[in-house]
Structures are given as C-alpha cells and as structure tokens.
Design a protein around this motif. Structure first.
Motif, PDB file in Angstrom:
ATOM      1  N   LEU A 212      -5.072 -28.363 -24.987  1.00 33.74           N
ATOM      2  CA  LEU A 212      -3.900 -29.141 -25.376  1.00 33.74           C
ATOM      3  C   LEU A 212      -4.280 -30.594 -25.669  1.00 33.74           C
ATOM      4  O   LEU A 212      -3.936 -31.141 -26.721  1.00 33.74           O
ATOM      5  CB  LEU A 212      -2.858 -29.086 -24.256  1.00 33.74           C
ATOM      6  N   PHE A 213      -4.989 -31.219 -24.750  1.00 34.20           N
ATOM      7  CA  PHE A 213      -5.364 -32.616 -24.963  1.00 34.20           C
ATOM      8  C   PHE A 213      -6.377 -32.761 -26.096  1.00 34.20           C
ATOM      9  O   PHE A 213      -6.415 -33.788 -26.774  1.00 34.20           O
ATOM     10  CB  PHE A 213      -5.918 -33.219 -23.671  1.00 34.20           C
ATOM     11  N   GLY A 214      -7.216 -31.768 -26.281  1.00 29.09           N
ATOM     12  CA  GLY A 214      -8.175 -31.815 -27.381  1.00 29.09           C
ATOM     13  C   GLY A 214      -7.494 -31.764 -28.740  1.00 29.09           C
ATOM     14  O   GLY A 214      -8.054 -32.211 -29.744  1.00 29.09           O
TER      15      GLY A 214
ATOM     16  N   SER B 294     -10.577 -37.050 -29.079  1.00 31.27           N
ATOM     17  CA  SER B 294      -9.966 -36.333 -27.961  1.00 31.27           C
ATOM     18  C   SER B 294     -10.713 -35.041 -27.665  1.00 31.27           C
ATOM     19  O   SER B 294     -10.909 -34.677 -26.497  1.00 31.27           O
ATOM     20  CB  SER B 294      -8.492 -36.045 -28.246  1.00 31.27           C
ATOM     21  N   SER B 295     -11.141 -34.336 -28.690  1.00 30.24           N
ATOM     22  CA  SER B 295     -11.907 -33.103 -28.480  1.00 30.24           C
ATOM     23  C   SER B 295     -13.223 -33.409 -27.780  1.00 30.24           C
ATOM     24  O   SER B 295     -13.629 -32.708 -26.840  1.00 30.24           O
ATOM     25  CB  SER B 295     -12.174 -32.413 -29.820  1.00 30.24           C
ATOM     26  N   LEU B 296     -13.879 -34.452 -28.226  1.00 24.84           N
ATOM     27  CA  LEU B 296     -15.171 -34.810 -27.650  1.00 24.84           C
ATOM     28  C   LEU B 296     -15.030 -35.190 -26.187  1.00 24.84           C
ATOM     29  O   LEU B 296     -15.857 -34.812 -25.352  1.00 24.84           O
ATOM     30  CB  LEU B 296     -15.772 -35.966 -28.457  1.00 24.84           C
ATOM     31  N   SER B 297     -13.985 -35.914 -25.856  1.00 28.70           N
ATOM     32  CA  SER B 297     -13.803 -36.352 -24.474  1.00 28.70           C
ATOM     33  C   SER B 297     -13.550 -35.178 -23.537  1.00 28.70           C
ATOM     34  O   SER B 297     -13.788 -35.281 -22.326  1.00 28.70           O
ATOM     35  CB  SER B 297     -12.643 -37.346 -24.383  1.00 28.70           C
TER      36      SER B 297
ATOM     37  N   VAL C 130     -17.057 -29.898 -28.099  1.00 26.59           N
ATOM     38  CA  VAL C 130     -17.966 -30.565 -29.021  1.00 26.59           C
ATOM     39  C   VAL C 130     -17.990 -29.885 -30.389  1.00 26.59           C
ATOM     40  O   VAL C 130     -18.035 -30.558 -31.424  1.00 26.59           O
ATOM     41  CB  VAL C 130     -19.384 -30.641 -28.414  1.00 26.59           C
ATOM     42  N   ASP C 131     -17.953 -28.574 -30.428  1.00 26.19           N
ATOM     43  CA  ASP C 131     -17.956 -27.889 -31.723  1.00 26.19           C
ATOM     44  C   ASP C 131     -16.706 -28.244 -32.526  1.00 26.19           C
ATOM     45  O   ASP C 131     -16.774 -28.470 -33.741  1.00 26.19           O
ATOM     46  CB  ASP C 131     -18.049 -26.376 -31.527  1.00 26.19           C
ATOM     47  N   ASP C 132     -15.576 -28.300 -31.850  1.00 26.73           N
ATOM     48  CA  ASP C 132     -14.333 -28.693 -32.517  1.00 26.73           C
ATOM     49  C   ASP C 132     -14.420 -30.136 -32.999  1.00 26.73           C
ATOM     50  O   ASP C 132     -13.999 -30.462 -34.119  1.00 26.73           O
ATOM     51  CB  ASP C 132     -13.158 -28.522 -31.560  1.00 26.73           C
TER      52      ASP C 132
END
Length: 977
Positions: free
Chosen positions: A667-669, A778-781, A785-787
């Motif tokens: 969700l957060f990503g 946000s995805s990275l955090s 990582v792939d996203d």
C-alpha cells in the motif's frame, strides 16, 4: 570427544552466566550473535567477539555483573562509546556498556567548579550542562560529541587544547569504582593518616593502600628513570604520580589511563574550567607539511590554546562531502597543509592582537603563503567542523583495498623536535612503501599518522609490525611517548616492557596482580599483552559469499554490498546527540544497534555468512534495521559516507524474497496510485481519517496508527488546476523548465505546486508539468526495489524523450526530486537516460533566487512577512544530497524577513514511518528531541518553514503550528503588477 565436551561446557557456562546476570541486573543483558558481533569492535583495527553484553542501569548493576563474571571466571570489558583507537574496549568475556543508561549529570556545582557525572555521560553533554555558568570540561577531544567521560578516564584522553588544559588525569578529583572482587569504593586523594587507616581494612581496598606504597618504594629508581620525559602520556600505569613526595596519595588519578584493567569507574567527580568567552582562529596555508610544522614555533610564541595540523589528504576528502565542503570556499589557492592556530580569552581585542602578531611573524619569517583570520563564530563554523572531523575524514581515505590504520598514530615528541621527527617518520614509511595522511596537535608534538594497509594481506601485516617497531625506537630516540592520548590497548601494550624497562614493567605487572588477582578486568591491555598482530579485524572476516544485488554499490576496490557496509570504521559519529541529523533513531533510543555503526556491523555479519541471501532475511537483522528512518544523514554526516538508506532498501528486498511482501508495504509503496485515487474520490476519501472505528480498523488490519491525522486528499489537484487555467501572461524568456508533479504536491498539497508554477512563469520560464509517473521513492523505501526500478526507468525515459537537452528539471518535494538525482543511478547505473536526467535536476529555489537577483521576479517591501522571523527546518534528503544553502538564500531574499535555520535533526516522520503503529512512539521521540521544543519556544508571529511534506505533517502534529513551503512564502512576497 574432548574438544566437543569442552565446547559443551563453555556453552553451559555461558547459559549459567546469562541466567545469573538476568536475575541480578536491572539493566538488559544480550547474548545473541548479532549483539555480540556489534560489540566485538571499537574504532580500532581489532575484533574480538565477547561472550555477551550487559547494559547496567546503575553502580549496583556494575558490581553484580563483575561478581557474576568473576564467579564464572569470565573477563569483564568496560565500554563507553566504543571509540577507542587501540582496541581497549574489545575483548572476550562480558562487555559492560556503561553508555546506555549510566549517563546522568548527577550534580553540577558552579561554586566549586565541579561536576559529579556517571561514567556514560558524553563530554558535550557535560559541556552543555556547564555552559550556563560559563564552565566546561577542559580536555577537548575531537570525539567530544560521543566520547564518554568514563572512556576519557580509561584512556586519559586529551585533545586539541591540552597545551592549556592538560589531560583528563589533571581534572579528576574522585572516582566511584567497582573493584575486581565486586566491592565498591570511592577513590580520591588521602593524606598519610587516612591512607594508614584504610590500609588496616582486610579487604581488597585495604590491600591497595597497604601494598601500593611498597611497590612504589621498592621501584623508586625505576619509576624515576623509566617513564618517558614527555608530559603528555597515555601509556602504562602512572606509578610516577604516586611517587611524587609533594602530593597526597591519590588512587583516583592513579587509575586514570588504566583502560579498565584495575577498576570499573561508575561515577566521577571532575573539575570544570572557565570557558573562554571568545575564540579566534588563524589558518596558515602552506606548500608542504614540513613547512607547516616549521611554522609551529612562531605559533607557540603567541600563547595559543591549540595548534592543529591538517594535510591535503584531509582537505581533499572534506571537499567531497557536503557536510564539510564549506571549508574549501574559505581557502586561498591549493594548500598542501593547513595550520589551525586557536586563541582563546575573554577580551576579543587581546586575542585578535595575538592572532595578528602571529600573522606578522609568519610573514616576516616566510612561513606559508596566506593566513586566513576567522574572528566571528560564523567564520569559524566550517573550520571547526572539519578540524573536529579530521581523523574521521582521514579514515575515509583508501587506496584500493588498503585503508588508513591507527597503529603508530599517537606518538608525541617535544615540539622543538617535531619537524625533524616528522621527516624521519616519513622516511620510515617511504622505505616500507607506505603512504599516509598527516593530522595532529603540533602544539604538543603529537601527530596522528595513519599508513594505508590491507590487513587481509599477510605481507601488509608484516610491514605494519616492522613499522611499529621502527617508530617505537624513533620515538624513544627523541625522548617522546608511544601513546600520547589514545592509550596502549591491543596496538601498543606489547611494547611496554621494552619502552619502560624490565624493572618498571614488572612493577606494573605487580600493580595489575594487586588490583586484579584473578585477571578479570580487561586482561591483555597495558601488561601481559598478546602480539599487536593478533585479532585483526579485516583478517577475521571470511570471504564474502555470492550475492546478486538489485542496487548498485560502487565501492573503491570492489566488494559490492558487504564492502559498502564495511566502510564503517566504527568511529561512532552516528552516536552523537544534540547536533545534526545522524542518527535520529539512535538519538531516540541510545541503543548501539540503532546507530548507523550498529546497523553497518550487523550487515557485515550477515553478508559474511556462507549464504548471505538467506542471512539478509534474518529476523534479528530485520529488527536491527527496523528503526532506520532512511533519512540519508549518514551519507553526508558520516565521514566515511556509509549509506544506510540504500543498504536497508536492498536488505528489505531480500527479506521480501524470503518472507513475502506485507499488504501495508504494498500500500505505501503505491503511494502515487493511492493519492491519485484519494484525490479523485475526495471528499469521500477523507472520511476514514475522521471516523474513529475506521481508524482503529486500519490499525488492526494494516498497522496504521490512529494517533496521527491522515493526509487530506484535494479534489482540485494540481493537474486539474493546470488543465483549466489560462495561458501564462508572462513571456518565456528563459526557456522551458520541467516541474516534477510529485505525488504530494499534486494530490494533497497542490497549493505548493501552484505557487511554484506561478513563480517560475513570472520569472520568465515556460513550465511543463511532468505527471506521468512516480519517481519510485516510496517503493524503494519499502524494499520494493524491482518496482522502484520500473518506475525509475519509466519516469527517466519519459523525461529524456520529452524535454530539451540540458533543460532543468525542478520540484518542490525534496525526497522525490533527490530520488531522480541519486537513487535512480543506484537502481539503473548504466542507463544513459537516468544519468542525463540526474545531471539536470535542480532545486526550484535555485531558479527563483537567480530570478530575484536578476530582477525578473520583483518582491514587495511591504508584504506581511516584513519584520517576521522565518524559522526554517530543512529536509533530510535535501541536506544529504545538495544542502540547504539555496533554500536559505531564497528565504533571505524576502524583504524585511529574518531567516534562522534550525539545527534540529530529523523531524522523525520519514514518510510512512511515522504512520506505522509500531513506529509512532519512536517517530514522536525523534521530533521531541530538538525540533518540537525549538518551535514551541517561538512566539506566535514566527513563521515556520519546511521543505518536506513529512516535515510539515510532523510539525503540525507535534506542535500544532502550520509550516509553510518556501515557495508559498515567496509567492506571498511577490510584488503585485
């Protein structure tokens, strides 16, 4: 069978000790593998894994721990901040971390100029407590923001001001200690009558007062002849202090510098000195280190408080880091060495006169080619910051797999011999094919010289030992000392018999036997040491296992992710409090594992496993990394540039591989999708944030705390506003700028985006909105990582195709904008589009400052901001990547406004971190550390400013004060046409 039985017996003994400590101590006890690994190292080149670690809460806990360890015949290693450079605070057995809880300034008496402090009090903490009375602790170590008073007592630390204030031994009045038999006593000066009275006690303390005088008398001649002549000594046991006939019998001063081998200090009564009202600094520029050292004599003739040498190695390293780069702007030309000469006093005119007299002397004698005179605190700030970080910056240097190591870096000779000594020192290094950086305290003849070596290379280890022996002999030839402030530890204790002579060394062994008959207290230091080449840190690391990483880890000498974590040399700057942003979670918890150093050490352990991919999914490792806010402060504030945010992202991705991706993480990503949908369905989408049962349901199902307000979605978002507005009436004289319509400026705070677009258009820019994708921050955090990589590729290629070459790309949300500049290159290091876009990212503040200064953007003299104070809090990612100078400059352009930039660290929100139920308390504790109090102290008419959306949310929640984005304020100040 015998070996297996021995291992089983040791394991049972360990379990027995753990049970007893758990029962007897109020403080925590940790015997898990990760905790043991984190305390296996200090800032030295050594590593010894302890049996376990205890965190005493008070002196009774210390006594109980010593008693338990003694009963199990387990050594005890007292430890403060773990910044020792010679290996004093590593060893087998039980480590006592006295910094975790025993850190109270118990009493401060301005009248007598004394302070009673627990051993874990940090030097700067004591100085802050003493400052209102114009007092401070005299010894000024470069590690003053994390070094504990107990550690300084253990090492007899000094610092840059020792020419005026001496060493720690000169400031200790009394010590409360735990002896090796777990008894407690207070040590201090006693006269002959009192000493005789105490000697009658049938206790270990009584034996000390009976037998120490006999050791001194029996070895009087050796004591008189065996100690080096140089006064600045941090080696051996100070029998010379007891031998003075004109002093009282003082065991407190005697145990100073004993490195925890004689007693464990729990509380200290220390003297304070008057803090000089003013300081001025002369910075001489020289074409060589030798020329700088030659200028020391003139400096000492002007009665300075400190004379510090820094060579080009450190200068070049400082220029490469935002935190320290300001020094370069102050320098003239390209000096090979600098000499920092400080003058302190209460009368500015008098110390300025001394500084000018030095400048005249240097000019008359041809020393140096330029002298910078820094009089005001503002002029001195960057000078002092780099000077304090000198040793840390030097440790950041490397030559492939070789890095600078501390094994001959603490010698001292009479300053009159320093130039010749340094030349011969360099000859030794040259003969062995070594290079080194030079830094040190020329005022007292102390140099910190660290040759570059690879401890995993047996040939280099051999060269290290040869150089250590040659330098030991060279020091003796000049009547100097092998250690002048950093102590013996594992690096130098081996040579003490040769340095002091057989008779004096045997007297020291008798002292150790008297204080510690069973060898419990930090054995193997000062006397009876193993060879200096045992227990070397790098040599103990197994080869790195195979690991494919999603992110790029560019490390000099290769080594990938493990080498990136292993850049940490344990100097412990991440344990500082009261300044900067690194490390916010450590500031909140004071736990070693919550520091950047602790997390880096844990990752080194995991990445040294035979199967590092599986090890990265370990739940204990995940626990250690969990409170990292990914603020990136370590990337800029750590002299070695350990980038824990990137390391955590990679680690989380492997954790997801093994354990799956939680729903909240997904969700957060997907925050851009969430915010877009929320905006499209507003105001209905804002109802869950206001309905208590729904908030509690979010807490139960997703772990989103009900204690924090949710962001408000805005239906009239930035994109809708842009589509319906009329064309700009201002001619585009500057070309086209692309404005990154990020997930927050677009859907939850569109007023900021509108202000930025309008200002840019008035400044002569044609503004193009880029709203086609998410930057992936946000995805990275969240470790997706792939996203994040897919999002980065999409956005970078869209920008590359649709914008003119070289045209600027700006934005208002630092975390998103800086992702284009930094993280995209780690995600896609070989992508030309990514590198092109990263090179074109600029802060919107930069373009607006240029427009104001060029007269293209007129500001009103009579806006409501005139006469107001603007209190500015910078975003962590902004500070880490580009600094806050552009924002401060923009705010300073507002007519009549006064800008004050807070040094309040991280706000504690950190994107989704502050919304997560299990992290809410830590988030608020970080904010309460400095940010909230600073804002609450301000009057109502002070305008609070923050560049980050998370910062503004946290400020509003924690202080009930609205924070403005800088572009909103500038829009308020624009003159009407």
């Amino acid at each position: 069978m015998g070996e297996a039985a021995g291992d089983e017996a040791r394991e049972e003994d360990s379990r027995g000790l753990l049970r007893r400590l758990t029962d007897d101590l109020d403080g925590e006890v940790r015997f898990d593998d990760y905790t043991r690994h984190l305390f296996a190292r200090d800032a030295s080149m050594y590593a010894i894994t302890p049996l376990g670690v205890a965190f005493p809460r008070h002196a009774d806990d210390v006594a109980a721990a010593v008693a338990a360890a003694a009963a199990h015949r387990v050594p005890v290693v007292p430890r403060g901040a773990g910044t020792s450079l010679a290996g004093q605070t590593v060893g087998p057995g039980l480590v006592l971390d006295l910094s975790r809880h025993m850190n109270r300034v118990v009493e401060l008496d301005p009248g007598s100029g004394t302070a009673l402090v627990e051993a874990g009090v940090v030097q700067d903490q004591l100085n802050r407590a003493a400052a209102p009375w114009g007092l401070m602790f005299g010894p000024d170590t470069s590690t003053s923001n994390r070094a504990t008073i107990g550690g300084m007592i253990g090492n007899n630390s000094a610092g840059s001001g020792s020419v005026r204030y001496g060493m720690t031994i000169d400031h200790v009045r009394e010590l409360d200690v735990v002896l090796s038999d777990a008894s407690r006593t207070r040590l201090g000066p006693v006269d002959g009558t009192e000493r005789a009275h105490r000697a009658q006690r049938i206790t270990l303390e009584g034996a000390l007062y009976r037998e120490l005088p006999e050791i001194v008398r029996a070895n009087a001649a050796a004591i008189g002849e065996g100690f080096p002549d140089h006064w600045r000594r941090a080696c051996g046991y100070r029998l010379d202090r007891l031998a003075r006939e004109d002093t009282l019998f003082d065991l407190a001063k005697f145990v100073v510098g004993s490195e925890g081998t004689l007693a464990v200090a729990t509380t200290a009564l220390v003297d304070l000195v008057r803090k000089p009202a003013r300081t001025v600094i002369a910075v001489g520029h020289f074409t060589s280190v030798a020329n700088a050292i030659a200028a020391t004599e003139d400096a000492l003739a002007c009665d300075p408080s400190a004379v510090e040498l820094m060579d080009r190695t450190i200068l070049d390293l400082s220029r490469g880091k935002i935190e320290y780069a300001a020094l370069g702007d102050l320098l003239t030309g390209s000096p090979e060495a600098l000499l920092f000469v400080s003058f302190t006093g209460d009368e500015e005119a008098e110390i300025v006169d001394r500084m000018r007299r030095l400048t005249a002397l240097w000019s008359r004698h041809g020393h140096g080619y330029h002298t910078l005179q820094a009089v005001t605190p503002a002029q001195q700030a960057s000078l002092l910051k780099v000077r304090k970080a000198g040793l840390g910056l030097l440790m950041a240097a490397s030559e492939g797999t070789r890095r600078p190591l501390a094994f001959v870096e603490d010698t001292a000779v009479d300053p009159a011999h320093l130039a010749d000594y340094t030349r011969r020192f360099k000859d030794v290094l040259d003969r062995h094919g070594m290079t080194a950086g030079f830094y040190g305290h020329c005022s007292v003849g102390c140099l910190h010289i660290r040759p570059y070596l690879d401890l995993a290379d047996p040939a280099d280890v051999g060269r290290m030992r040869a150089v250590a022996e040659e330098i030991k002999d060279l020091v003796a030839e000049y009547g100097g000392v092998n250690s002048s402030e950093h102590g013996d530890g594992l690096a130098r204790s081996e040579f003490n018999r040769e340095i002091f002579g057989d008779k004096l060394y045997e007297a020291m062994r008798q002292v150790k036997q008297l204080f510690d008959p069973h060898g419990i207290l930090n054995p193997g230091k000062i006397v009876d040491a193993r060879p200096m080449t045992d227990n070397l840190r790098d040599a103990a690391l197994p080869p790195a296992g195979p690991l494919r990483t999603r992110l790029s880890f560019e490390v000099v000498g290769g080594g990938g992710m493990r080498a990136a974590a292993d850049r940490c040399m344990n100097i412990g700057l991440c344990r500082k409090t009261g300044s900067g942003a690194m490390c916010p979670s450590y500031m909140a918890t004071r736990k070693e594992e919550d520091s950047t150093r602790g997390r880096a050490g844990a990752l080194v352990k995991a990445l040294s496993a035979p199967d590092p991919r599986t090890a990265l999914g370990d739940e204990r490792l995940h626990e250690i990394l969990d409170l990292c806010l990914m603020c990136k402060a370590c990337k800029s504030e750590c002299p070695l540039g350990v980038d824990m945010a990137t390391l955590k992202s990679e680690t989380l991705s492997h954790h997801h591989d093994l354990h799956g991706v939680p729903l909240r993480t997904r969700l957060f990503g997907a925050i851009r999708t969430l915010n877009r949908l929320g905006s499209a369905t507003a105001p209905l989408s804002n109802l869950p944030g206001r309905i208590g049962p729904l908030r509690r349901l979010l807490d139960r199902l997703l772990g989103i705390t009900p204690r924090r307000p949710l962001p408000v979605f805005v239906r009239d978002n930035l994109l809708r506003w842009s589509r319906r507005r009329a064309p700009s009436p201002y001619p585009p004289t500057q070309g086209t700028v692309t404005f990154l319509a990020d997930s927050f400026t677009t859907f939850t705070e569109p007023g900021i985006g509108r202000a930025a677009v309008e200002l840019l258009e008035r400044a002569g820019w044609r503004v193009r909105l880029e709203s086609g994708g998410c930057c992936g921050r946000s995805s990275l955090s969240k470790g997706l990582v792939d996203d994040a990589k897919d999002k980065a590729r999409t956005l970078a290629h869209t920008l590359h195709r649709s914008t003119a070459p070289g045209s600027p790309i700006v934005g208002c949300e630092p975390s998103c904008l800086m992702t284009l500049r930094d993280e995209h290159k780690a995600l896609l290091p070989d992508d030309t589009a990514v590198r092109d876009i990263a090179g074109r990212v600029r802060q919107v503040e930069e373009l607006l400052v240029e427009a104001v200064d060029a007269g293209r953007l007129a500001l009103s003299e009579n806006s409501w901001l005139a006469g107001r104070k603007l209190l500015y809090h910078g975003h962590c990612h902004q500070k880490a990547e580009v600094g806050t100078a552009a924002t401060v400059a923009l705010l300073s352009r507002i007519p009549g406004a006064t800008v004050v930039e807070l040094d309040a660290g991280c706000c504690g929100m950190a994107g989704s971190f502050g919304f997560e139920s299990e992290h809410y308390d830590t988030s608020m504790t970080v904010g309460e550390d400095r940010l909230f109090p600073a804002i609450k102290e301000e009057p109502a008419d002070t305008v609070v400013v923050a560049t980050g959306v998370s910062c503004r949310q946290q400020i509003l929640h924690g202080t009930e004060r609205q924070a403005w984005h800088p572009v909103e304020l500038l829009r308020e100040a624009v003159a009407l046409p």
